[in-house]
Motif scaffolding. Structure first.
Motif, PDB file in Angstrom:
ATOM      1  N   ALA A  36      -3.213 -15.420   2.923  1.00 57.04           N
ATOM      2  CA  ALA A  36      -1.661 -15.179   2.961  1.00 57.04           C
ATOM      3  C   ALA A  36       0.089 -16.483   1.599  1.00 57.04           C
ATOM      4  N   LEU A  37      -0.961 -17.541   1.685  1.00 57.29           N
ATOM      5  CA  LEU A  37      -0.151 -17.433   0.434  1.00 57.29           C
ATOM      6  C   LEU A  37      -0.828 -17.575  -0.864  1.00 57.29           C
ATOM      7  N   THR A  38      -1.725 -16.899  -1.606  1.00 57.33           N
ATOM      8  CA  THR A  38      -2.671 -16.256  -2.286  1.00 57.33           C
ATOM      9  C   THR A  38      -1.794 -14.935  -2.653  1.00 57.33           C
ATOM     10  N   GLU A  39      -1.890 -14.158  -1.741  1.00 57.71           N
ATOM     11  CA  GLU A  39      -1.261 -12.631  -1.907  1.00 57.71           C
ATOM     12  C   GLU A  39       0.323 -12.738  -1.462  1.00 57.71           C
ATOM     13  N   ALA A  40       0.728 -12.940  -0.668  1.00 57.82           N
ATOM     14  CA  ALA A  40       2.345 -12.621  -0.214  1.00 57.82           C
ATOM     15  C   ALA A  40       2.907 -14.153  -0.586  1.00 57.82           C
ATOM     16  N   PRO A  62      -4.740 -20.647  -7.256  1.00 56.34           N
ATOM     17  CA  PRO A  62      -5.509 -21.176  -5.855  1.00 56.34           C
ATOM     18  C   PRO A  62      -6.048 -22.468  -6.206  1.00 56.34           C
ATOM     19  N   ASP A  63      -5.589 -22.931  -7.612  1.00 56.71           N
ATOM     20  CA  ASP A  63      -5.579 -25.035  -7.470  1.00 56.71           C
ATOM     21  C   ASP A  63      -4.298 -25.030  -5.860  1.00 56.71           C
ATOM     22  N   ARG A  64      -3.188 -24.770  -5.779  1.00 53.94           N
ATOM     23  CA  ARG A  64      -2.274 -25.163  -5.085  1.00 53.94           C
ATOM     24  C   ARG A  64      -2.118 -24.682  -3.701  1.00 53.94           C
ATOM     25  N   VAL A  79     -10.355 -16.648   0.070  1.00 55.76           N
ATOM     26  CA  VAL A  79      -9.798 -15.602   0.196  1.00 55.76           C
ATOM     27  C   VAL A  79     -10.565 -14.497  -0.176  1.00 55.76           C
ATOM     28  N   ASP A  80     -11.594 -14.150  -1.624  1.00 59.74           N
ATOM     29  CA  ASP A  80     -12.269 -12.883  -1.300  1.00 59.74           C
ATOM     30  C   ASP A  80     -12.925 -12.380   0.524  1.00 59.74           C
TER      31      ASP A  80
END
Length: 105
Positions: A44-48, A53-55, A71-72
């Protein structure tokens, strides 16, 4: 939209009510599994939200590579477990795009 789980049960995933959506995901996918919830949060943090990714890695105490793999893996797991139940079996004659969607719909 409704989906069919890998066990063959049909479940409605609401589009407009996020609370109802996450309740459905909880019931059908994550339940009380902390690892799955952690994976869903990273997705959710990466997509939405659009976090890089580093954060996300800093927030979870992981490496960027671990976040990317997680995530993958979560994305593939959700796609495998919940496949869309498209109305009809593509009897419209339209070609299906990747993911099973009808390109002409």
């Amino acid at each position: 939209m409704s989906v069919v789980t890998s066990r063959g049960t049909k479940t409605l995933l609401p589009r407009r009510d996020p609370e109802q959506f996450w309740n459905s995901v909880r019931a059908e996918y994550a339940a009380e599994d902390r690892r799955r919830w952690k994976s869903l949060a990273m997705l959710a943090l990466t997509e939405a939200v659009g976090w890089p990714p580093d954060r996300v890695a800093l927030a979870f105490g992981l490496t960027r590579r671990q976040v990317n793999r997680g995530v993958d893996s979560t994305r593939r797991s959700l796609q495998t477990r919940f496949r869309p139940d498209w109305d009809g079996d593509d009897e419209s004659g339209g070609a299906k795009a990747e993911g099973g969607r009808n390109e002409h719909a």
